[in-house]
Design a protein around this motif. Sequence first.
Motif, PDB file in Angstrom:
ATOM      1  N   MET A   1       0.842  -1.165   0.000  1.00  0.00           N
ATOM      2  CA  MET A   1       0.000   0.000   0.000  1.00  0.00           C
ATOM      3  C   MET A   1       0.888   1.230   0.000  1.00  0.00           C
ATOM      4  O   MET A   1       1.822   1.355   0.790  1.00  0.00           O
ATOM      5  CB  MET A   1      -0.895  -0.013   1.245  1.00  0.00           C
ATOM      6  CG  MET A   1      -1.796   1.154   1.345  1.00  0.00           C
ATOM      7  SD  MET A   1      -2.875   0.925   2.774  1.00  0.00           S
ATOM      8  CE  MET A   1      -3.287   2.602   3.033  1.00  0.00           C
ATOM      9  N   ALA A   2       0.614   2.169  -0.897  1.00  0.00           N
ATOM     10  CA  ALA A   2       1.398   3.382  -1.019  1.00  0.00           C
ATOM     11  C   ALA A   2       1.039   4.360   0.085  1.00  0.00           C
ATOM     12  O   ALA A   2      -0.104   4.458   0.524  1.00  0.00           O
ATOM     13  CB  ALA A   2       1.151   4.016  -2.382  1.00  0.00           C
ATOM     14  N   THR A   3       2.026   5.117   0.550  1.00  0.00           N
ATOM     15  CA  THR A   3       1.810   6.093   1.601  1.00  0.00           C
ATOM     16  C   THR A   3       1.974   7.489   1.023  1.00  0.00           C
ATOM     17  O   THR A   3       2.971   7.776   0.352  1.00  0.00           O
ATOM     18  CB  THR A   3       2.828   5.903   2.745  1.00  0.00           C
ATOM     19  OG1 THR A   3       2.711   4.576   3.217  1.00  0.00           O
ATOM     20  CG2 THR A   3       2.577   6.877   3.869  1.00  0.00           C
ATOM     21  N   ASP A   4       1.019   8.359   1.284  1.00  0.00           N
ATOM     22  CA  ASP A   4       1.089   9.743   0.834  1.00  0.00           C
ATOM     23  C   ASP A   4       1.678  10.568   1.968  1.00  0.00           C
ATOM     24  O   ASP A   4       1.018  10.860   2.957  1.00  0.00           O
ATOM     25  CB  ASP A   4      -0.302  10.253   0.465  1.00  0.00           C
ATOM     26  CG  ASP A   4      -0.259  11.671  -0.075  1.00  0.00           C
ATOM     27  OD1 ASP A   4       0.848  12.165  -0.361  1.00  0.00           O
ATOM     28  OD2 ASP A   4      -1.339  12.278  -0.212  1.00  0.00           O
ATOM     29  N   TYR A   5       2.958  10.923   1.835  1.00  0.00           N
ATOM     30  CA  TYR A   5       3.634  11.647   2.896  1.00  0.00           C
ATOM     31  C   TYR A   5       3.238  13.118   2.944  1.00  0.00           C
ATOM     32  O   TYR A   5       3.557  13.816   3.900  1.00  0.00           O
ATOM     33  CB  TYR A   5       5.154  11.519   2.737  1.00  0.00           C
ATOM     34  CG  TYR A   5       5.625  10.110   2.973  1.00  0.00           C
ATOM     35  CD1 TYR A   5       5.694   9.614   4.263  1.00  0.00           C
ATOM     36  CD2 TYR A   5       5.982   9.281   1.925  1.00  0.00           C
ATOM     37  CE1 TYR A   5       6.105   8.319   4.511  1.00  0.00           C
ATOM     38  CE2 TYR A   5       6.404   7.986   2.156  1.00  0.00           C
ATOM     39  CZ  TYR A   5       6.469   7.513   3.449  1.00  0.00           C
ATOM     40  OH  TYR A   5       6.876   6.234   3.678  1.00  0.00           O
ATOM     41  N   ASP A   6       2.560  13.630   1.899  1.00  0.00           N
ATOM     42  CA  ASP A   6       2.133  15.022   1.871  1.00  0.00           C
ATOM     43  C   ASP A   6       0.790  15.233   2.551  1.00  0.00           C
ATOM     44  O   ASP A   6       0.410  16.372   2.824  1.00  0.00           O
ATOM     45  CB  ASP A   6       2.049  15.528   0.418  1.00  0.00           C
ATOM     46  CG  ASP A   6       3.423  15.536  -0.242  1.00  0.00           C
ATOM     47  OD1 ASP A   6       4.414  15.743   0.490  1.00  0.00           O
ATOM     48  OD2 ASP A   6       3.502  15.339  -1.460  1.00  0.00           O
ATOM     49  N   SER A   7       0.063  14.179   2.831  1.00  0.00           N
ATOM     50  CA  SER A   7      -1.246  14.329   3.457  1.00  0.00           C
ATOM     51  C   SER A   7      -1.072  14.739   4.916  1.00  0.00           C
ATOM     52  O   SER A   7      -0.064  14.407   5.546  1.00  0.00           O
ATOM     53  CB  SER A   7      -2.040  13.034   3.361  1.00  0.00           C
ATOM     54  OG  SER A   7      -1.395  12.044   4.115  1.00  0.00           O
ATOM     55  N   PRO A   8      -2.059  15.477   5.463  1.00  0.00           N
ATOM     56  CA  PRO A   8      -1.943  15.901   6.861  1.00  0.00           C
ATOM     57  C   PRO A   8      -1.968  14.688   7.791  1.00  0.00           C
ATOM     58  O   PRO A   8      -2.709  13.731   7.566  1.00  0.00           O
ATOM     59  CB  PRO A   8      -3.161  16.792   7.083  1.00  0.00           C
ATOM     60  CG  PRO A   8      -4.064  16.537   5.940  1.00  0.00           C
ATOM     61  CD  PRO A   8      -3.262  15.977   4.825  1.00  0.00           C
ATOM     62  N   ARG A   9      -1.158  14.752   8.820  1.00  0.00           N
ATOM     63  CA  ARG A   9      -1.066  13.652   9.754  1.00  0.00           C
ATOM     64  C   ARG A   9      -2.018  13.879  10.917  1.00  0.00           C
ATOM     65  O   ARG A   9      -2.320  15.001  11.286  1.00  0.00           O
ATOM     66  CB  ARG A   9       0.361  13.523  10.274  1.00  0.00           C
ATOM     67  CG  ARG A   9       1.317  13.177   9.164  1.00  0.00           C
ATOM     68  CD  ARG A   9       2.655  12.753   9.728  1.00  0.00           C
ATOM     69  NE  ARG A   9       3.497  12.310   8.636  1.00  0.00           N
ATOM     70  CZ  ARG A   9       4.691  12.799   8.372  1.00  0.00           C
ATOM     71  NH1 ARG A   9       5.196  13.737   9.136  1.00  0.00           N
ATOM     72  NH2 ARG A   9       5.378  12.346   7.359  1.00  0.00           N
ATOM     73  N   LYS A  10      -2.468  12.783  11.511  1.00  0.00           N
ATOM     74  CA  LYS A  10      -3.373  12.878  12.642  1.00  0.00           C
ATOM     75  C   LYS A  10      -2.576  13.217  13.899  1.00  0.00           C
ATOM     76  O   LYS A  10      -1.479  12.713  14.097  1.00  0.00           O
ATOM     77  CB  LYS A  10      -4.103  11.556  12.855  1.00  0.00           C
ATOM     78  CG  LYS A  10      -5.075  11.229  11.771  1.00  0.00           C
ATOM     79  CD  LYS A  10      -5.814   9.960  12.095  1.00  0.00           C
ATOM     80  CE  LYS A  10      -6.845   9.651  11.039  1.00  0.00           C
ATOM     81  NZ  LYS A  10      -7.637   8.483  11.394  1.00  0.00           N
ATOM     82  N   THR A  11      -3.157  14.008  14.757  1.00  0.00           N
ATOM     83  CA  THR A  11      -2.538  14.310  16.043  1.00  0.00           C
ATOM     84  C   THR A  11      -2.929  13.240  17.046  1.00  0.00           C
ATOM     85  O   THR A  11      -3.781  12.387  16.773  1.00  0.00           O
ATOM     86  CB  THR A  11      -3.013  15.688  16.561  1.00  0.00           C
ATOM     87  OG1 THR A  11      -4.418  15.628  16.785  1.00  0.00           O
ATOM     88  CG2 THR A  11      -2.683  16.791  15.567  1.00  0.00           C
ATOM     89  N   ASP A  12      -2.339  13.293  18.231  1.00  0.00           N
ATOM     90  CA  ASP A  12      -2.671  12.322  19.282  1.00  0.00           C
ATOM     91  C   ASP A  12      -4.135  12.425  19.675  1.00  0.00           C
ATOM     92  O   ASP A  12      -4.780  11.428  19.976  1.00  0.00           O
ATOM     93  CB  ASP A  12      -1.789  12.535  20.510  1.00  0.00           C
ATOM     94  CG  ASP A  12      -0.354  12.119  20.260  1.00  0.00           C
ATOM     95  OD1 ASP A  12      -0.137  11.309  19.344  1.00  0.00           O
ATOM     96  OD2 ASP A  12       0.545  12.599  20.989  1.00  0.00           O
ATOM     97  N   GLU A  13      -4.678  13.647  19.665  1.00  0.00           N
ATOM     98  CA  GLU A  13      -6.086  13.835  20.015  1.00  0.00           C
ATOM     99  C   GLU A  13      -6.990  13.153  18.991  1.00  0.00           C
ATOM    100  O   GLU A  13      -7.984  12.524  19.347  1.00  0.00           O
ATOM    101  CB  GLU A  13      -6.423  15.316  20.116  1.00  0.00           C
ATOM    102  CG  GLU A  13      -5.769  16.011  21.284  1.00  0.00           C
ATOM    103  CD  GLU A  13      -6.042  17.498  21.320  1.00  0.00           C
ATOM    104  OE1 GLU A  13      -6.926  17.953  20.561  1.00  0.00           O
ATOM    105  OE2 GLU A  13      -5.392  18.193  22.091  1.00  0.00           O
ATOM    106  N   ASP A  14      -6.640  13.279  17.700  1.00  0.00           N
ATOM    107  CA  ASP A  14      -7.442  12.628  16.663  1.00  0.00           C
ATOM    108  C   ASP A  14      -7.407  11.114  16.815  1.00  0.00           C
ATOM    109  O   ASP A  14      -8.413  10.432  16.661  1.00  0.00           O
ATOM    110  CB  ASP A  14      -6.931  13.011  15.272  1.00  0.00           C
ATOM    111  CG  ASP A  14      -7.140  14.483  14.953  1.00  0.00           C
ATOM    112  OD1 ASP A  14      -8.046  15.089  15.572  1.00  0.00           O
ATOM    113  OD2 ASP A  14      -6.411  15.010  14.096  1.00  0.00           O
TER     114      ASP A  14
END
Length: 99
Positions: A1-14
Amino acid sequence: MATDYDSPRKTDEDINEDSLQELQARRVDKGTSTIDVDPDEVAEGMELPGADLSGEELAVRVLPRQADEFTCSRCFLVHHRSQLAEQRKGQLVCKECAA
């Protein structure tokens, strides 16, 4: 599965919120499913402590130690000669105990 490193990452709260929502969804799912268990089947596999087993017979055929086997002087189990690790003062020790 490809990973999109430009997408926003989830925070610990999310992540915690997602986990809480998933747990609540699982709780609802578990409430709807029921398991039908026959109590007689469950009781057959259980032994009560202190149960009277005097009427039971041994259902396993026990063979005496063979010529190519030895009894470990530490664990007192019978092993094949290929499991012999060492002999100390006339006492045989298996590979598991010698390790």
